[in-house]
Motif scaffolding. Structure first.
Motif, PDB file in Angstrom:
ATOM      1  N   GLY A  54     -57.934  24.079  15.237  1.00 11.58           N
ATOM      2  CA  GLY A  54     -57.740  24.757  13.965  1.00 11.58           C
ATOM      3  C   GLY A  54     -56.663  24.121  13.107  1.00 11.58           C
ATOM      4  O   GLY A  54     -56.053  23.117  13.463  1.00 11.58           O
ATOM      5  N   THR A  55     -56.443  24.722  11.952  1.00  6.88           N
ATOM      6  CA  THR A  55     -55.451  24.211  11.012  1.00  6.88           C
ATOM      7  C   THR A  55     -54.076  24.797  11.333  1.00  6.88           C
ATOM      8  O   THR A  55     -53.945  25.697  12.155  1.00  6.88           O
ATOM      9  N   SER A  56     -53.045  24.299  10.633  1.00  8.08           N
ATOM     10  CA  SER A  56     -51.683  24.726  10.958  1.00  8.08           C
ATOM     11  C   SER A  56     -50.923  25.260   9.755  1.00  8.08           C
ATOM     12  O   SER A  56     -50.361  26.345   9.806  1.00  8.08           O
ATOM     13  N   CYS A  57     -50.907  24.512   8.670  1.00  7.14           N
ATOM     14  CA  CYS A  57     -50.157  24.956   7.490  1.00  7.14           C
ATOM     15  C   CYS A  57     -50.724  26.290   7.001  1.00  7.14           C
ATOM     16  O   CYS A  57     -51.939  26.440   6.862  1.00  7.14           O
ATOM     17  N   PRO A  58     -49.878  27.282   6.736  1.00  4.62           N
ATOM     18  CA  PRO A  58     -50.387  28.584   6.290  1.00  4.62           C
ATOM     19  C   PRO A  58     -51.320  28.498   5.092  1.00  4.62           C
ATOM     20  O   PRO A  58     -52.326  29.204   5.039  1.00  4.62           O
ATOM     21  N   TYR A  85     -59.544  21.902   3.854  1.00  4.64           N
ATOM     22  CA  TYR A  85     -59.910  21.374   5.169  1.00  4.64           C
ATOM     23  C   TYR A  85     -59.865  19.852   5.175  1.00  4.64           C
ATOM     24  O   TYR A  85     -59.552  19.242   6.210  1.00  4.64           O
ATOM     25  N   ILE A  86     -60.118  19.229   4.048  1.00  6.73           N
ATOM     26  CA  ILE A  86     -59.921  17.777   3.974  1.00  6.73           C
ATOM     27  C   ILE A  86     -58.446  17.458   4.170  1.00  6.73           C
ATOM     28  O   ILE A  86     -58.087  16.493   4.862  1.00  6.73           O
ATOM     29  N   ASN A  87     -57.572  18.286   3.562  1.00  6.12           N
ATOM     30  CA  ASN A  87     -56.137  18.124   3.835  1.00  6.12           C
ATOM     31  C   ASN A  87     -55.863  18.226   5.328  1.00  6.12           C
ATOM     32  O   ASN A  87     -55.094  17.436   5.902  1.00  6.12           O
ATOM     33  N   ALA A  88     -56.496  19.202   5.977  1.00  6.50           N
ATOM     34  CA  ALA A  88     -56.276  19.398   7.412  1.00  6.50           C
ATOM     35  C   ALA A  88     -56.756  18.203   8.223  1.00  6.50           C
ATOM     36  O   ALA A  88     -56.113  17.806   9.211  1.00  6.50           O
ATOM     37  N   ILE A  89     -57.881  17.613   7.826  1.00  6.93           N
ATOM     38  CA  ILE A  89     -58.359  16.405   8.516  1.00  6.93           C
ATOM     39  C   ILE A  89     -57.348  15.284   8.374  1.00  6.93           C
ATOM     40  O   ILE A  89     -57.027  14.577   9.343  1.00  6.93           O
ATOM     41  N   ASN A  90     -56.808  15.116   7.161  1.00  3.87           N
ATOM     42  CA  ASN A  90     -55.795  14.075   6.941  1.00  3.87           C
ATOM     43  C   ASN A  90     -54.549  14.340   7.784  1.00  3.87           C
ATOM     44  O   ASN A  90     -53.938  13.399   8.329  1.00  3.87           O
ATOM     45  N   VAL A  91     -54.172  15.608   7.898  1.00  3.33           N
ATOM     46  CA  VAL A  91     -53.018  15.964   8.726  1.00  3.33           C
ATOM     47  C   VAL A  91     -53.285  15.620  10.185  1.00  3.33           C
ATOM     48  O   VAL A  91     -52.444  15.022  10.872  1.00  3.33           O
ATOM     49  N   MET A  92     -54.459  15.988  10.680  1.00  6.28           N
ATOM     50  CA  MET A  92     -54.802  15.691  12.073  1.00  6.28           C
ATOM     51  C   MET A  92     -54.833  14.188  12.315  1.00  6.28           C
ATOM     52  O   MET A  92     -54.375  13.715  13.366  1.00  6.28           O
ATOM     53  N   ARG A  93     -55.350  13.443  11.342  1.00  7.49           N
ATOM     54  CA  ARG A  93     -55.391  11.986  11.503  1.00  7.49           C
ATOM     55  C   ARG A  93     -53.967  11.433  11.651  1.00  7.49           C
ATOM     56  O   ARG A  93     -53.692  10.605  12.532  1.00  7.49           O
ATOM     57  N   GLY A  94     -53.066  11.881  10.777  1.00  5.89           N
ATOM     58  CA  GLY A  94     -51.696  11.382  10.841  1.00  5.89           C
ATOM     59  C   GLY A  94     -50.993  11.775  12.118  1.00  5.89           C
ATOM     60  O   GLY A  94     -50.316  10.957  12.756  1.00  5.89           O
ATOM     61  N   SER A 104     -48.978  13.868   4.556  1.00  7.96           N
ATOM     62  CA  SER A 104     -48.147  13.019   5.415  1.00  7.96           C
ATOM     63  C   SER A 104     -47.008  13.818   6.044  1.00  7.96           C
ATOM     64  O   SER A 104     -46.681  13.647   7.220  1.00  7.96           O
ATOM     65  N   GLY A 105     -46.393  14.716   5.265  1.00  4.66           N
ATOM     66  CA  GLY A 105     -45.307  15.531   5.800  1.00  4.66           C
ATOM     67  C   GLY A 105     -45.799  16.517   6.847  1.00  4.66           C
ATOM     68  O   GLY A 105     -45.154  16.719   7.882  1.00  4.66           O
ATOM     69  N   ILE A 106     -46.958  17.140   6.594  1.00  2.00           N
ATOM     70  CA  ILE A 106     -47.480  18.106   7.569  1.00  2.00           C
ATOM     71  C   ILE A 106     -47.928  17.389   8.836  1.00  2.00           C
ATOM     72  O   ILE A 106     -47.877  17.958   9.931  1.00  2.00           O
ATOM     73  N   ALA A 107     -48.359  16.122   8.705  1.00  2.06           N
ATOM     74  CA  ALA A 107     -48.751  15.363   9.896  1.00  2.06           C
ATOM     75  C   ALA A 107     -47.576  15.250  10.865  1.00  2.06           C
ATOM     76  O   ALA A 107     -47.730  15.447  12.082  1.00  2.06           O
ATOM     77  N   ILE A 108     -46.397  14.957  10.340  1.00  2.00           N
ATOM     78  CA  ILE A 108     -45.214  14.891  11.200  1.00  2.00           C
ATOM     79  C   ILE A 108     -44.815  16.290  11.657  1.00  2.00           C
ATOM     80  O   ILE A 108     -44.434  16.514  12.811  1.00  2.00           O
ATOM     81  N   ALA A 109     -44.965  17.280  10.758  1.00  4.33           N
ATOM     82  CA  ALA A 109     -44.600  18.661  11.101  1.00  4.33           C
ATOM     83  C   ALA A 109     -45.472  19.218  12.221  1.00  4.33           C
ATOM     84  O   ALA A 109     -45.039  20.122  12.943  1.00  4.33           O
ATOM     85  N   THR A 110     -46.695  18.702  12.366  1.00  8.65           N
ATOM     86  CA  THR A 110     -47.607  19.212  13.404  1.00  8.65           C
ATOM     87  C   THR A 110     -47.748  18.251  14.577  1.00  8.65           C
ATOM     88  O   THR A 110     -48.555  18.497  15.482  1.00  8.65           O
ATOM     89  N   ALA A 111     -46.997  17.172  14.567  1.00  7.35           N
ATOM     90  CA  ALA A 111     -47.019  16.252  15.711  1.00  7.35           C
ATOM     91  C   ALA A 111     -46.285  16.895  16.885  1.00  7.35           C
ATOM     92  O   ALA A 111     -45.288  17.609  16.710  1.00  7.35           O
ATOM     93  N   ALA A 112     -46.762  16.651  18.099  1.00  5.62           N
ATOM     94  CA  ALA A 112     -46.175  17.266  19.284  1.00  5.62           C
ATOM     95  C   ALA A 112     -44.698  16.939  19.418  1.00  5.62           C
ATOM     96  O   ALA A 112     -43.903  17.772  19.871  1.00  5.62           O
ATOM     97  N   ASP A 113     -44.315  15.723  19.035  1.00  3.55           N
ATOM     98  CA  ASP A 113     -42.894  15.348  19.065  1.00  3.55           C
ATOM     99  C   ASP A 113     -42.377  15.106  17.654  1.00  3.55           C
ATOM    100  O   ASP A 113     -41.689  14.133  17.374  1.00  3.55           O
ATOM    101  N   GLY A 114     -42.723  16.028  16.765  1.00  8.29           N
ATOM    102  CA  GLY A 114     -42.349  15.895  15.365  1.00  8.29           C
ATOM    103  C   GLY A 114     -40.855  15.845  15.124  1.00  8.29           C
ATOM    104  O   GLY A 114     -40.381  15.139  14.229  1.00  8.29           O
ATOM    105  N   GLU A 115     -40.096  16.572  15.908  1.00  9.17           N
ATOM    106  CA  GLU A 115     -38.643  16.570  15.710  1.00  9.17           C
ATOM    107  C   GLU A 115     -38.064  15.187  15.964  1.00  9.17           C
ATOM    108  O   GLU A 115     -37.238  14.698  15.183  1.00  9.17           O
ATOM    109  N   ALA A 116     -38.480  14.543  17.060  1.00  5.36           N
ATOM    110  CA  ALA A 116     -37.981  13.197  17.365  1.00  5.36           C
ATOM    111  C   ALA A 116     -38.442  12.200  16.315  1.00  5.36           C
ATOM    112  O   ALA A 116     -37.673  11.304  15.902  1.00  5.36           O
TER     113      ALA A 116
END
Length: 678
Positions: free
Chosen positions: A281-285, A371-380, A127-139
């Motif tokens: 692709g994925t984002s979190c290192p 990668y399942i984590n990454a799918i969940n991140v992309m979904r969020g 859930s946290g990475i979903a916001i961290a990788t959202a295009a307007d995550g800061e807002a």
């Protein structure tokens, strides 16, 4: 001796790491600051306990903590040479260790030491990475957390990121943590309880915000023809594809596989947006270090025939390697480590599921989980905004980081059979179990096949975890069960490299006492059974194009004519000739076929315990308890043959030391002159 602060840290880490919603396996790190007595001066000293490099929060123990002098760590700020040379600070950590220092400090140590809080957690929740990788995550961060969570723009982990977070915390007194752009979260507290509560609040608040404000179809509508196949059909297709896919992804080096058809994967692959998101692709290192920057995604519908699917995967694999080489060339510098390999770690097949790969089963399984984590991140991220991972340039800086390369170089040398997958029949006891145990000890993944499922599973559990050994039921006289055992190997470990035809039984009877049923039983189990197993395995070995080994546990009776043994000895001779025939046929595929001729393996033998021992003892006129000694005395070396001796021969046959040996029968009989090969 564990201090209170360290004990609290371990307990908190274990709680946080036990829940995959909080962080992924071996991901994130936690810390605690406290006071202990300096054994040299007897004076109090401020220390930092922090999870060391490579550890896992869920299983963290005291041995996994790095222990540093806080004053000396913070004094490194006076010699910090700037972001262009910040990697030098990791080596400097060695000069701040308290005593022997415990585990090696990780790159995130600066974050924990510089942030002015007694307890700090750095985690990778979906859930946290979903916001961290959202295009307007800061807002979104400013809105979702009511000013209690700060935004930190993406920066590669290191000393500067630690300084950035420390400064942001000081500038935001209401903040209990921060979102790290493209990466994860960090939270802090004056007590261990407060830090844990703040971490969980950030994670839960992020999840609640996505649930409340997110679109119901973040991956878009269903893509016609890409829905999940029925379970039996997709498992059959996965098994049919596994060998060919493993062969492709092992172009640079042999890989072990893992397969999952989890709903989250099948749902993602059935959506219209999965090709676009997969390509990002994925984002979190922690994610892309294990999954590679992008997966290989098949672009055929679920119902595509196996042959067409393999052909298309072969084309896509070639393109993937070309693209990865271009990615490396675009971002590498003169100082970059050499390209480590261009094969994908994740292969996604619509309607079927996900194949993941690594140097061993655990690595492959963890890649799947990431990668399942990454799918969940992309979904969020897609639910509340649009998914915007860090750039390929930044991914490269992590993937080919000199510190990451140094970590890889510190890894222990692989065992001789690392990356190999073995199927051993009749492996729940005796010779078979000894063989399976030896192969696993030498690094192989092992499938224990035996008549009784529970016995096979118990034997596998004794050998290791499911990442090392599994047990399957297999009556080798049944073609369907044989194929099912091979399919189990494919779905559990991705392929097959080594097959040991060990299943057997014996009835000690003279010619006139031997019935047709006796004859058929022994020939069905050992001659027909070996044929069925070898045939099913050969299909896999040929499709993989990686070579392999087929080994027959025959007997000295295959060449020695003894009394009251016609059915057993005849079927062993059949097995012996199968070795020669298959060696001649499969050599062009790089498959070696060899045999082992044991004699008199009494101790631990299921055959001897099942009545064979008593009958052979009667034939030779000795007590059954002395049968092993009797066999030993008739040999040239006067040594009893044990299951482990046979296992040793199997191991040698499948090592590189005998890479040019096929069609051979090795006697393991302590020297029986009448059974010498001619």
């Amino acid at each position: 001796m564990t201090t209170t602060a360290a004990a609290e840290l371990i307990a908190r880490s274990n709680r946080l790491g036990a829940d995959p919603r909080n962080t992924n396996y071996a991901g994130g790190n936690t810390s605690a600051k406290g006071t202990d007595t300096d054994p040299v001066t007897g004076e109090p000293v401020e220390l930092l306990w922090v999870k060391g490099s490579g550890g896992d929060l869920g299983t963290l123990t005291e041995a996994g903590l790095a222990v540093l002098r806080l004053d000396r760590l913070r004094a490194l700020a006076n010699v910090y040479p700037g972001v262009d040379r910040e990697d030098e600070m990791v080596a400097a950590f060695d000069y701040t260790l308290h005593g022997k220092g415990g585990a090696a400090p990780s790159i995130d140590t600066a974050m924990h030491g510089l942030v002015d809080a007694a307890h700090v957690d750095h985690l990778h929740p979906d859930s946290g990475i979903a916001i961290a990788t959202a295009a307007d995550g800061e807002a979104i961060t400013a809105t979702a957390f009511d000013g209690r969570v700060a935004w930190v723009p993406w920066r590669r982990p290191g000393w500067q990121l630690g300084q950035d977070i420390a400064e942001i915390k000081d500038a935001n007194p209401r903040a209990v943590g921060c979102i790290l752009g493209g990466h994860g979260i960090t939270a802090w507290g004056d007590t261990s309880e407060a830090a844990e509560a703040n971490s969980l609040w950030i994670i839960e608040t992020a999840a609640a915000y996505i649930e409340e404000h997110g679109r119901p179809d973040p991956f878009g509508p269903a893509l016609e023809g890409f829905g999940p196949l029925e379970p039996a059909e997709r498992h059959a297709k996965a098994a049919a594809l596994a060998a060919s896919i493993r062969g492709l992804v092992s172009t640079d080096r042999p890989q072990v596989g893992h397969f999952t058809d989890a709903d989250v994967v099948l749902d993602f692959l059935s959506s219209t947006e999965h090709p676009r998101l997969g390509a990002l692709g994925t984002s979190c290192p922690d994610h892309f270090l294990r999954t590679k920057v992008k997966p290989l995604v098949l672009d055929l519908p679920s119902g595509a025939p196996v042959e067409d699917t393999i052909a298309r995967l072969t084309e896509l694999h070639s393109q993937y390697r070309t693209d990865y080489a271009a990615y490396y060339k675009a971002h590498a510098s003169e100082d970059s480590p050499a390209m480590r390999g261009a094969d994908p770690a994740i292969v996604l097949v619509p309607g079927v599921g996900m194949f993941s790969y690594g140097a061993n089963k655990q690595t492959a399984r963890v890649a799947s989980e990431f990668y399942i984590n990454a799918i969940n991140v992309m979904r969020g991220a897609e639910a509340i905004s649009s998914y915007s991972p860090i750039s390929d340039a930044e991914k490269f800086r992590i993937e080919y980081w000199s510190l990451e390369e140094a970590k890889l170089q510190r890894m222990p040398k692989p065992k001789p059979l690392a990356g190999r997958i073995a199927l051993v029949t009749g492996a729940a006891s005796g010779i078979g179990k000894a063989i399976a145990t030896r192969l696993a000890t030498e690094g192989a993944c092992v499938v224990i096949a035996d008549l009784d499922l529970a016995t096979a599973q118990n034997a596998a559990a004794e050998i290791g975890t499911a990442d090392v050994a599994i047990g399957v039921q297999a009556n080798v006289t049944d073609e369907v069960q044989v194929q099912a055992s091979v399919d189990a190997a494919l779905l559990a470990f991705g392929g097959l490299d080594l097959v040991v035809n060990n299943a057997g039984l014996s009835l000690s009877k003279s010619l006139l006492e031997t019935t047709v049923a006796d004859w058929d039983l022994q020939h069905n189990v050992m001659a027909k059974g070996s044929f069925l197993v070898s045939r099913a395995a050969a299909r896999v070995l040929i499709d993989q194009k990686l070579g392999g080994d087929i080994i027959y546990i025959s007997s000295k009776n295959s060449v020695f004519a003894g009394p009251n043994n016609i059915a057993y000895s005849a079927t062993k001779a059949d097995q012996a000739h199968q070795v020669r025939l298959l060696a001649a046929e499969l050599g062009e595929h790089g498959v070696k076929v060899n045999g082992i001729n044991p004699d008199g393996v009494v101790r631990g033998s299921g055959i001897f315990a099942g009545g064979w021992g008593a009958k052979r003892a009667a034939v030779y006129g000795v007590d059954e308890d002395d049968l092993g000694k009797y066999y030993a005395q008739r040999t040239l070396l006067k040594r009893e043959v044990l299951p482990e001796n046979v296992a040793n021969a199997v191991f040698v046959l499948c090592t590189n030391d005998l890479s040019h040996t096929t069609g051979l029968h090795i006697p393991v009989d302590a020297g029986v002159a009448a059974a010498f090969l001619r």
